[in-house]
Design a protein around this motif. Structure first.
Motif, PDB file in Angstrom:
ATOM      1  N   GLU A   1      21.277  43.478  56.974  1.00  0.00           N
ATOM      2  CA  GLU A   1      20.793  44.273  55.651  1.00  0.00           C
ATOM      3  C   GLU A   1      19.986  43.572  55.158  1.00  0.00           C
ATOM      4  O   GLU A   1      18.929  44.212  54.422  1.00  0.00           O
ATOM      5  CB  GLU A   1      21.894  44.976  54.976  1.00  0.00           C
ATOM      6  CG  GLU A   1      22.950  45.965  55.706  1.00  0.00           C
ATOM      7  CD  GLU A   1      22.093  47.253  56.130  1.00  0.00           C
ATOM      8  OE1 GLU A   1      21.409  47.757  55.333  1.00  0.00           O
ATOM      9  OE2 GLU A   1      22.294  47.802  57.051  1.00  0.00           O
ATOM     10  N   ASP A   2      20.026  42.212  54.789  1.00  0.00           N
ATOM     11  CA  ASP A   2      19.141  41.482  54.058  1.00  0.00           C
ATOM     12  C   ASP A   2      17.844  41.186  54.572  1.00  0.00           C
ATOM     13  O   ASP A   2      17.070  40.542  54.036  1.00  0.00           O
ATOM     14  CB  ASP A   2      19.868  40.369  53.465  1.00  0.00           C
ATOM     15  CG  ASP A   2      20.986  40.744  52.681  1.00  0.00           C
ATOM     16  OD1 ASP A   2      20.938  41.570  51.962  1.00  0.00           O
ATOM     17  OD2 ASP A   2      22.058  39.975  52.385  1.00  0.00           O
ATOM     18  N   MET A   3      17.541  41.259  55.878  1.00  0.00           N
ATOM     19  CA  MET A   3      16.650  41.048  56.749  1.00  0.00           C
ATOM     20  C   MET A   3      15.197  41.904  56.261  1.00  0.00           C
ATOM     21  O   MET A   3      14.193  41.119  56.510  1.00  0.00           O
ATOM     22  CB  MET A   3      16.706  41.164  58.037  1.00  0.00           C
ATOM     23  CG  MET A   3      17.786  40.135  58.972  1.00  0.00           C
ATOM     24  SD  MET A   3      17.111  38.573  58.975  1.00  0.00           S
ATOM     25  CE  MET A   3      15.724  38.733  60.154  1.00  0.00           C
ATOM     26  N   LYS A   4      15.316  42.924  55.682  1.00  0.00           N
ATOM     27  CA  LYS A   4      14.177  43.837  55.424  1.00  0.00           C
ATOM     28  C   LYS A   4      13.332  42.923  54.399  1.00  0.00           C
ATOM     29  O   LYS A   4      11.800  43.118  54.569  1.00  0.00           O
ATOM     30  CB  LYS A   4      14.614  45.054  54.820  1.00  0.00           C
ATOM     31  CG  LYS A   4      15.620  45.975  56.056  1.00  0.00           C
ATOM     32  CD  LYS A   4      16.174  46.985  55.141  1.00  0.00           C
ATOM     33  CE  LYS A   4      17.047  47.931  56.063  1.00  0.00           C
ATOM     34  NZ  LYS A   4      17.797  48.899  55.513  1.00  0.00           N
ATOM     35  N   ASP A   5      13.858  42.462  53.364  1.00  0.00           N
ATOM     36  CA  ASP A   5      12.995  41.559  52.589  1.00  0.00           C
ATOM     37  C   ASP A   5      13.000  40.242  52.407  1.00  0.00           C
ATOM     38  O   ASP A   5      12.609  39.576  51.414  1.00  0.00           O
ATOM     39  CB  ASP A   5      13.542  42.142  50.987  1.00  0.00           C
ATOM     40  CG  ASP A   5      13.612  43.734  50.935  1.00  0.00           C
ATOM     41  OD1 ASP A   5      12.641  44.338  51.374  1.00  0.00           O
ATOM     42  OD2 ASP A   5      14.472  44.240  50.541  1.00  0.00           O
TER      43      ASP A   5
ATOM     44  N   GLU B   1      14.661  40.318  63.239  1.00  0.00           N
ATOM     45  CA  GLU B   1      15.661  41.363  62.577  1.00  0.00           C
ATOM     46  C   GLU B   1      16.828  41.835  63.610  1.00  0.00           C
ATOM     47  O   GLU B   1      16.782  42.965  63.844  1.00  0.00           O
ATOM     48  CB  GLU B   1      14.904  42.301  62.086  1.00  0.00           C
ATOM     49  CG  GLU B   1      15.481  43.187  61.001  1.00  0.00           C
ATOM     50  CD  GLU B   1      14.473  44.167  60.348  1.00  0.00           C
ATOM     51  OE1 GLU B   1      15.096  45.279  59.829  1.00  0.00           O
ATOM     52  OE2 GLU B   1      13.251  43.910  60.105  1.00  0.00           O
TER      53      GLU B   1
END
Length: 523
Positions: free
Chosen positions: A349-353, A386
Motif C-alpha cells: 500500500e505504501d508503494m504508491k508514494d 509495485e
C-alpha cells in the motif's frame, strides 16, 4: 445574607522576560472564605498570591481589595499578611517576641501587645510556650507561631504559600484541620496555595484549579470532585476513570459501544465528550447483573479498601521480529568514506508514494566522512516494482556503495473491533551498535518497525502504542528478538471493601448519577 466581595482579580496577566505566567485571571474572593489555589508547579498559583501580597507587580489588569485598586500599593500598606513555606521566624527571639514583632513596629503599648499575644498563644494551642526559643520547637509548632505572628496584626486576609510543605505526612494532616479551625475562629479570609489535592479538599470553602496560567474551574470541594469541567480537573482531583464518549441526547451517553442513562443535559446531539466515573462509584457484581463485563487483572489491598483493576475492553497487540546484525557498513578503498544501510520491509500500500527519500529513510541509509563525521549525499538505484516480492536497492556515493534487500509484502493488520482500533508493524533489521546508541529506544523501536495504531472508524485518529521487549539494549548480540507493540485496553479502577479473585469474569454496575459528562478538552 449575601457575602461581601473583598478581592477581585480583573484580567491579571504576568510575564517574566517574555514568558507568560498568568493569562488573564478573573477571580472574586469573598469575606471569611477559605480559598485554595490548586495546581502543579509552574501553573501560576504562587505568582498570583505574590501579586496580591504586593511582592510582584502584574503586567496587566487590576487587583481590587475592598473596592480599591491596590496593584501599585506596597506590601506594608495592604491589609493582609503572608505565611511562607519557610516560616522566616527570628531565631534570636523567643515565641512571645516573634509574635509581638509586628505590634512593636506599630508602637503599641506593652499591655495591649501582651493581651493580643496571649490571645494568639491560646488560639494556636501554645500557652506556656511564650519564653521558649523558636529553634527548639517542632515544625508544626513553628508553623503555628508563624501563623500567630501574621494574625496578631488583624489582617483582613491571610495569604498562605504552601505552609505545610515542610512538615511530615502525619503532622501535615493534623495541621490541615488546625488551620481550618483557626480560620473559622478568627473569621477572616484565608487564601492558601498548594499542589496537594487532599489539602485542598480537606480545608477549602472554594477551590481554584489552575493550569499553565489559566483558571480551569472554580467551585466548592464537592463541585470540583463530583462535577469536574474537563479531563485535567478530573485527573488532578481524586482518582478517576475517564473515557471518551458521545452524548447522544440529553441524559443519554454512549461509550464502549454501550448506551447509558445519565443525568447530564445541555450538550449538542452526538457531541464528542469525556465521561468520568469515580472508582468508589462502581460496584462489582455477577456477570448477569452487570451493565458491562470484564476480567479482574489485579487486586491490591489499600488498608480500608481493595483497589481492583478490571479490563472491560482488551488491548490490541502485534509482535514483530527484530533482526540484529553485527555491522552493516562499507568503507571506500581509500578509507575516506563510509556508507551503511539496512534491509527493510515495505507494505504494498505504501508503494504508491514511494520515492528515493522514503527509501533512504526506511533503510536508515547514510554515508559520511569518518574523519570529520560530515554526511555525504547518497544516490539510490533499485529494481523495486509495485508488486509483492523481494527486490534489491543500492545506495552509493562517488567512491563506495552498499546493496540491501527490500521485501514488498501485504502487511498484516491486527483489528480489534471491540476496541474500535487496529495496529500494524513490520519486522526490521538493525545493528547492535544502533540499538546501543539509541537515546530513546521505545520511540526508535516504533520508528524502525513503522508501528502504527488507529481507529477503525477513522483512520486519521491515531491510537497511542506502548512497546514491550525482553532484551538488554546495552548487551545485545546478533540474533532475532521479539518486539511487541500494544494499545492499552479499557481498564476500570474500582475501590471496594469486597475481595475478588484475579482472573475472574465479573460484571460492573453504577447509577446514572455516577456518570459525569464533561466537555472534550483541547490540549
Amino acid at each position: 445574607m449575601e457575602k461581601k466581595k473583598i478581592i477581585e482579580f480583573k484580567n491579571i496577566t504576568k510575564d517574566f522576560e517574555g514568558q507568560v505566567v498568568l493569562k488573564g485571571i478573573d477571580l472574586d474572593i469573598y469575606e471569611n472564605e477559605f480559598v485554595t489555589l490548586l495546581g502543579p508547579s509552574g501553573c501560576g498559583k504562587t505568582t498570583l498570591l505574590r501579586i496580591l501580597g504586593g511582592f510582584l507587580e502584574p503586567s496587566g489588569g487590576q487587583v481590587i481589595f475592598d473596592g480599591q485598586d491596590i496593584a501599585k500599593l506596597p506590601p506594608y500598606k495592604r491589609e493582609l499578611n503572608t505565611v511562607f513555606q519557610k516560616y522566616a521566624l527570628f531565631p534570636h527571639m523567643n515565641v512571645y517576641d516573634n509574635i509581638a514583632f509586628g505590634l512593636k513596629i506599630k508602637k503599641m503599648s506593652k499591655d495591649v501587645i501582651e493581651q493580643k499575644v496571649m490571645k494568639m498563644l491560646k488560639l494556636i494551642g501554645l500557652e506556656g510556650y511564650e519564653k521558649k526559643n523558636v529553634t527548639l520547637l517542632s515544625g508544626g509548632q513553628q508553623q503555628r507561631v508563624a501563623i500567630a505572628r501574621a494574625l496578631v496584626n488583624e489582617p483582613n486576609v491571610l495569604l498562605l504559600d504552601e505552609p505545610l510543605g515542610a512538615l511530615d505526612l502525619k503532622l501535615r494532616k493534623e495541621m490541615q484541620y488546625e488551620l481550618k479551625r483557626i480560620q473559622q475562629e478568627v473569621g477572616i479570609t484565608f487564601i492558601f496555595v498548594t499542589h496537594d489535592q487532599e489539602e485542598a479538599l480537606t480545608m477549602s470553602d472554594k477551590i481554584v484549579v489552575m493550569k499553565e496560567g489559566e483558571i480551569q474551574q472554580v467551585g466548592t470541594p464537592e463541585d470540583i470532585y463530583n462535577e469536574p469541567v474537563n479531563e485535567y480537573v478530573a485527573r488532578f482531583i481524586g482518582e478517576s476513570n475517564i473515557l471518551p464518549a458521545v452524548m447522544l441526547e440529553d441524559k443519554k451517553v454512549r461509550f464502549d459501544d454501550i448506551t447509558f442513562d445519565c443525568v447530564d443535559v445541555g450538550f449538542k446531539e452526538n457531541e464528542a465528550v469525556d465521561v468520568i466515573i469515580r472508582p468508589e462509584d462502581i460496584d462489582i457484581v455477577s456477570i448477569e447483573k452487570g451493565k458491562m463485563t470484564g476480567t479482574v487483572e489485579s487486586v491490591l489491598f489499600k488498608g480500608v479498601h481493595y483497589e481492583v483493576m478490571v479490563e472491560t475492553v482488551p488491548g490490541t497487540h502485534i509482535t514483530v521480529n527484530m533482526h540484529v546484525r553485527k555491522h552493516n557498513e562499507v568503507t571506500s578503498s581509500d578509507n575516506s568514506e563510509k556508507i551503511s544501510a539496512n534491509d527493510f520491509y515495505l507494505d504494498i500500500e505504501d508503494m504508491k508514494d514511494i520515492d528515493d527519500k522514503e527509501i533512504i529513510a526506511r533503510a536508515d541509509a547514510q554515508a559520511w566522512n569518518p574523519e570529520t563525521d560530515e554526511y555525504i549525499s547518497i544516490k539510490v538505484e533499485t529494481d523495486l516494482k509495485e508488486e509483492l516480492g523481494e527486490y534489491s536497492v543500492t545506495f552509493s556515493t562517488g567512491k563506495t556503495s552498499i546493496t540491501r534487500k527490500i521485501w514488498v509484502i501485504d502487511q498484516r493488520v491486527v483489528e480489534n473491533k471491540k476496541a474500535n482500533e487496529a495496529v500494524s508493524a513490520f519486522n526490521f533489521f538493525k545493528t547492535a551498535d544502533e540499538i546501543k546508541e539509541s537515546m530513546a529506544l521505545d520511540t526508535d523501536l516504533k520508528l524502525w518497525a513503522n508501528a502504527q495504531g488507529w481507529k477503525l472508524n477513522d483512520e486519521n485518529q491515531i491510537v497511542d502504542l506502548s512497546v514491550d521487549y525482553d532484551f538488554d539494549a546495552e548487551n545485545i548480540k546478533e540474533g532475532i528478538y521479539k518486539v511487541t507493540f500494544w494499545t492499552t485496553g479499557r481498564v476500570f479502577k474500582i475501590h471496594t471493601t469486597d475481595f475478588v479473585e484475579e482472573g475472574k469474569e465479573v460484571g460492573l454496575t453504577f447509577f446514572p448519577e455516577d456518570i459525569h459528562v464533561m466537555e472534550k478538552m483541547g490540549f
